[in-house]
Scaffold this active site. Structure first.
Site, PDB file in Angstrom:
ATOM      1  N   GLU A 146      21.338  55.781 -13.918  1.00 56.47           N
ATOM      2  CA  GLU A 146      20.557  55.420 -15.103  1.00 56.47           C
ATOM      3  C   GLU A 146      19.080  55.170 -14.829  1.00 56.47           C
ATOM      4  OE1 GLU A 146      22.848  53.659 -13.478  1.00 56.47           O
ATOM      5  OE2 GLU A 146      22.533  51.492 -13.598  1.00 56.47           O
ATOM      6  N   HIS A 189      27.221  56.937 -21.060  1.00 49.05           N
ATOM      7  CA  HIS A 189      27.249  55.804 -20.143  1.00 49.05           C
ATOM      8  C   HIS A 189      25.838  55.499 -19.611  1.00 49.05           C
ATOM      9  CE1 HIS A 189      29.067  53.259 -16.922  1.00 49.05           C
ATOM     10  NE2 HIS A 189      28.001  53.669 -16.258  1.00 49.05           N
ATOM     11  N   GLU A 190      25.166  56.518 -19.095  1.00 49.11           N
ATOM     12  CA  GLU A 190      23.832  56.284 -18.514  1.00 49.11           C
ATOM     13  C   GLU A 190      22.839  55.852 -19.593  1.00 49.11           C
ATOM     14  OE1 GLU A 190      24.231  55.966 -15.553  1.00 49.11           O
ATOM     15  OE2 GLU A 190      25.969  57.261 -15.225  1.00 49.11           O
ATOM     16  N   HIS A 234      23.173  52.233 -20.378  1.00 49.29           N
ATOM     17  CA  HIS A 234      22.505  51.365 -19.391  1.00 49.29           C
ATOM     18  C   HIS A 234      21.070  51.026 -19.803  1.00 49.29           C
ATOM     19  CE1 HIS A 234      25.149  50.647 -16.019  1.00 49.29           C
ATOM     20  NE2 HIS A 234      25.391  51.921 -15.800  1.00 49.29           N
ATOM     21  N   GLU A 237      27.947  47.178 -15.133  1.00 42.78           N
ATOM     22  CA  GLU A 237      28.882  48.289 -15.356  1.00 42.78           C
ATOM     23  C   GLU A 237      29.973  47.974 -16.383  1.00 42.78           C
ATOM     24  OE1 GLU A 237      28.081  51.131 -14.513  1.00 42.78           O
ATOM     25  OE2 GLU A 237      26.558  50.738 -12.979  1.00 42.78           O
ATOM     26  N   ASP A 270      27.749  49.195  -1.112  1.00 44.07           N
ATOM     27  CA  ASP A 270      28.388  50.515  -1.210  1.00 44.07           C
ATOM     28  C   ASP A 270      29.859  50.460  -0.796  1.00 44.07           C
ATOM     29  OD1 ASP A 270      26.122  51.850  -2.149  1.00 44.07           O
ATOM     30  OD2 ASP A 270      25.365  52.184  -0.120  1.00 44.07           O
ATOM     31  N   TYR A 319      33.728  48.116 -13.343  1.00 45.20           N
ATOM     32  CA  TYR A 319      33.613  48.963 -14.532  1.00 45.20           C
ATOM     33  C   TYR A 319      34.736  48.647 -15.536  1.00 45.20           C
ATOM     34  CZ  TYR A 319      30.404  52.111 -12.002  1.00 45.20           C
ATOM     35  OH  TYR A 319      29.341  52.642 -11.317  1.00 45.20           O
TER      36      TYR A 319
HETATM   37  N1  BES Z   1      24.767  52.950 -11.845  1.00 46.53           N
HETATM   38  C1  BES Z   1      25.907  53.769 -11.671  1.00 46.53           C
HETATM   39  C2  BES Z   1      25.908  54.527 -10.362  1.00 46.53           C
HETATM   40  C3  BES Z   1      25.797  53.656  -9.136  1.00 46.53           C
HETATM   41  C4  BES Z   1      26.450  52.453  -9.040  1.00 46.53           C
HETATM   42  C5  BES Z   1      25.047  54.071  -8.071  1.00 46.53           C
HETATM   43  C6  BES Z   1      26.329  51.663  -7.900  1.00 46.53           C
HETATM   44  C7  BES Z   1      24.910  53.294  -6.944  1.00 46.53           C
HETATM   45  C8  BES Z   1      25.553  52.086  -6.851  1.00 46.53           C
HETATM   46  C9  BES Z   1      26.063  54.746 -12.828  1.00 46.53           C
HETATM   47  O1  BES Z   1      25.671  54.231 -14.053  1.00 46.53           O
HETATM   48  C10 BES Z   1      27.513  55.059 -12.972  1.00 46.53           C
HETATM   49  O2  BES Z   1      28.259  54.150 -13.216  1.00 46.53           O
HETATM   50  N2  BES Z   1      27.905  56.316 -12.829  1.00 46.53           N
HETATM   51  C11 BES Z   1      29.267  56.742 -13.019  1.00 46.53           C
HETATM   52  C12 BES Z   1      29.420  57.266 -14.428  1.00 46.53           C
HETATM   53  C13 BES Z   1      30.711  56.991 -15.094  1.00 46.53           C
HETATM   54  C14 BES Z   1      31.214  55.578 -15.015  1.00 46.53           C
HETATM   55  C15 BES Z   1      30.656  57.444 -16.545  1.00 46.53           C
HETATM   56  C16 BES Z   1      29.571  57.817 -11.986  1.00 46.53           C
HETATM   57  O3  BES Z   1      28.682  58.144 -11.208  1.00 46.53           O
HETATM   58  O4  BES Z   1      30.661  58.338 -11.965  1.00 46.53           O
HETATM   59 ZN    ZN Z   2      27.012  52.749 -14.767  1.00 48.33          ZN
END
Ligand code: BES
Ligand code: ZN
Length: 594
Positions: A264, A288-289, A292, A311, A368, A376
């Site tokens: 996002e 989703h993004e 955010h 999340e 990570d 989520y």
């Molecule tokens: N912000 C996250 C991606 C992220 C989280 C990157 C933690 C690094 C550390 C992003 O908004 C996300 O949740 N992406 C998901 C999308 C899905 C839940 C719709 C993904 O990448 O799958």
């Molecule tokens: Zn997210």
């Protein structure tokens, strides 16, 4: 001294950065950013300033207006935090400038060879700073608590374009022959993890007066078609959560090694090209993004220990947008697919119950490594429980008040609780929020989302073991999520003839929709269905999205018959993966005997 974030040396008793001026020279040959960062303070400061840095070579630090050298010292290298960079500021310091260079191994950057792009001619660079990788690009107070606005100047080889998580502020030929300089401005204060940069051969298409998509020339038409509905999403989201506060909503489609589905980055959401299904069926990631922009970018988790605030709220918000566009039945399907992800994560963390709470304690733990679907989907279920307990109308008013109260700030779970208690006295106790936030696993009062269509699909899948096969004609009429739910509910131990029947009727191995394809290939790998193996290799070598790598390598690795193949494919694919993806796959394969 007062450190508030276990993942940062940010100290709120020291001078606080309010604004960054960044200058990057993008060197594709050496795979480094040559950088100059000016940190401007909220008020004149002096004495010690501790910054985060990781892999950075610091050449010099000085007070820009006065050209006074600033003594600095780098602390020991911590595998998670990197090195503390301590400066000693002279009295009355308004700003400090650091000249430095990033490491070719910076985890916040991936440098792609031309062969890893769609066009195949130009190299590509992209950043991924969440959760704590901004410090591999810029020496900074790398905590979401220390919000900054920024301006940037990026010098790239001629023929390439740069985009950032900021508004464009013009571009022109660079001072160095054969270069072009791109300028950016992000006037709103953002957490450091939302710093973002990408450089490549890029084209853009307008989707509405305030939304545009960027991609490589070979992909741009497909991307513009896939995401054409984004303005409708923005309008719906504004109705739900209040005005969109970031001016533009642009998106960038990255090369396939991008390790996430989406990120996002404000004003420039980063997206995986695996969303380009050709039928707009995977745009929930865009919802989703986009969501955010409110839950995450406007109201931000204070630290990674409160990640569920980002999340969980965003998954809930994403499903409210989808419900507004596609109706409650489609929304129930989304919750069901989320339930699968949640169950998988709970099983994966069976030996780490402390990572299945919402409010985590991550001192000494790499964010990570703590990443899963729990913040989520468990988080979204807590939000949905609060919503259903007070009723939608009252909850929507609460969400607006929450945005208004905390906009452009970074908050903790405890602040969220205090605000909720103030707005709805007794509600947290009523839903048992204590258990949701602090106890492992799923509480007994988790909301369940059902629909007639869902019941039917699950019953059909369950009947597989009794030899019942759905009418192939009907199966072919299912939409992406219906087929996905069906596949997810099939028994994991399919026979080779089961696989052959499914593949024959539905042409699954040839699918281009990655959600369907990967769900199928995971089933097929688990069953040892040989006709799918070449396609599995093809996917694993081309795509670096961690969501897809984990189940596929897991399925191949589990069976001794395909374990060697899994390791062989990894050896072939690893050089093209982002370091984050490499780490995840290594972790999966390490669990299997040699
Ligand atoms: N912000 C996250 C991606 C992220 C989280 C990157 C933690 C690094 C550390 C992003 O908004 C996300 O949740 N992406 C998901 C999308 C899905 C839940 C719709 C993904 O990448 O799958
Ligand atoms: Zn997210």
């Amino acid at each position: 001294m007062s450190r508030l974030d276990p993942h940062s040396h940010f100290d709120d008793l020291q001078p606080r950065t309010r604004r960054w001026y960044l200058r990057f020279l993008v060197d594709f040959d050496r795979k480094v950013l040559n950088g100059e960062a000016t940190l401007v303070f909220a008020s004149p400061g002096e004495g010690r300033l501790d910054l985060d840095s990781k892999g950075l070579t610091i050449f010099r630090a000085w007070v820009p207006a006065l050209d006074i050298e600033v003594p600095f010292e780098l602390g020991p290298d911590d595998p998670i935090l990197g090195r503390k960079l301590s400066l000693d500021l002279p009295p009355g310091t308004l700003a400090v400038t650091l000249a430095y260079e990033t490491s070719p191994e910076a985890i916040g950057l991936q440098w792609l060879e031309p062969a890893q792009t769609e066009g195949g001619v130009q190299p590509f660079l992209f950043s991924q700073c969440q959760a704590i990788h901004a410090r591999t690009l810029v020496p900074c107070q790398d905590s979401a608590i220390a919000r900054v606005s920024y301006e940037a100047e990026v010098v790239v080889p001629e023929g390439l374009s740069a985009v950032m998580s900021a508004g464009p502020a013009g571009d022109e030929p660079g001072a160095i022959p054969g270069t072009r300089v791109f300028r950016f401005a992000m006037p709103q204060p953002i957490p450091s993890y939302l710093l973002a940069l990408a450089v490549g051969e890029l084209e853009s298409r307008d989707l509405s007066p305030r939304a545009r998509v960027w991609a490589e020339p070979a992909t741009i038409a497909k991307a513009a078609w896939e995401f054409a509905g984004v303005e409708d999403m923005i309008v719906r989201a504004e109705q739900l959560f209040g005005p969109y506060d970031w001016d533009r909503y642009d998106m960038l489609v990255l090369p396939p090694s991008f390790p996430y589905g989406g990120m996002e980055n404000p004003r420039m959401t980063f997206l995986t090209p695996t969303l380009l299904a050709g039928d707009r069926s995977l745009v929930d990631v865009v919802a989703h993004e986009l969501a955010h922009s409110w839950t995450g970018n406007l109201v931000t988790n204070a630290t990674a220990e409160h990640f569920w605030l980002n999340e969980g709220f965003t998954v809930w918000a994403e499903r409210r947008i989808l419900e507004a566009i596609h109706g409650p039945a489609a929304c129930a399907m989304g919750w069901a697919i989320g339930q699968q992800a949640l169950d998988e994560s709970l099983a994966r963390f069976a030996d780490h119950p402390e990572l299945t709470v919402l409010r985590t304690h991550l001192d000494g733990i790499d964010p990570d490594d703590a990443f899963s679907s729990i913040p989520y989907e468990k988080g979204a279920r807590l939000v949905a429980l609060l919503e259903s307990t007070v009723g939608r109308e009252a909850f929507d008013a609460y969400v607006h008040a929450y945005m208004k109260r905390f906009r452009f700030t970074s908050i903790t779970t405890e602040q969220f609780c205090a605000f909720t208690e103030e707005h709805f006295p007794g509600l947290l106790a009523q839903v048992g929020a204590e258990a949701w936030l602090h106890q492992p696993g799923m509480p007994g009062n988790a909301p369940v989302f059902r629909s007639a269509a869902l019941e039917e699909l699950e019953a059909l899948a369950a009947a597989w073991t009794t030899g019942t096969r759905p009418d192939p004609e009907r199966m072919r009429a299912w939409n992406t999520n219906e087929l996905l739910v069906y596949l997810q509910h099939l028994p994991r131990e399919l026979s080779l003839s089961d696989c052959a029947w499914l593949d024959g009727e539905l042409r699954l191995t040839a699918r281009g929709n990655f959600e369907i394809l990967v769900e199928w290939l995971t089933l097929a790998a688990g069953a040892g269905y040989a006709p799918a193996l070449p396609r599995i290799r093809e996917v694993l070598v081309r795509v670096g999205r961690m969501k897809y790598l984990r189940p596929l390598y897991q399925a191949l690795g589990r069976s001794p018959a395909t374990r060697t193949l899994a390791r062989e494919i990894f050896a072939q694919a690893a050089p093209g993966y982002h370091a984050l993806s490499r780490r995840v796959v290594q972790g999966v394969l390490d669990k299997f005997p040699a």
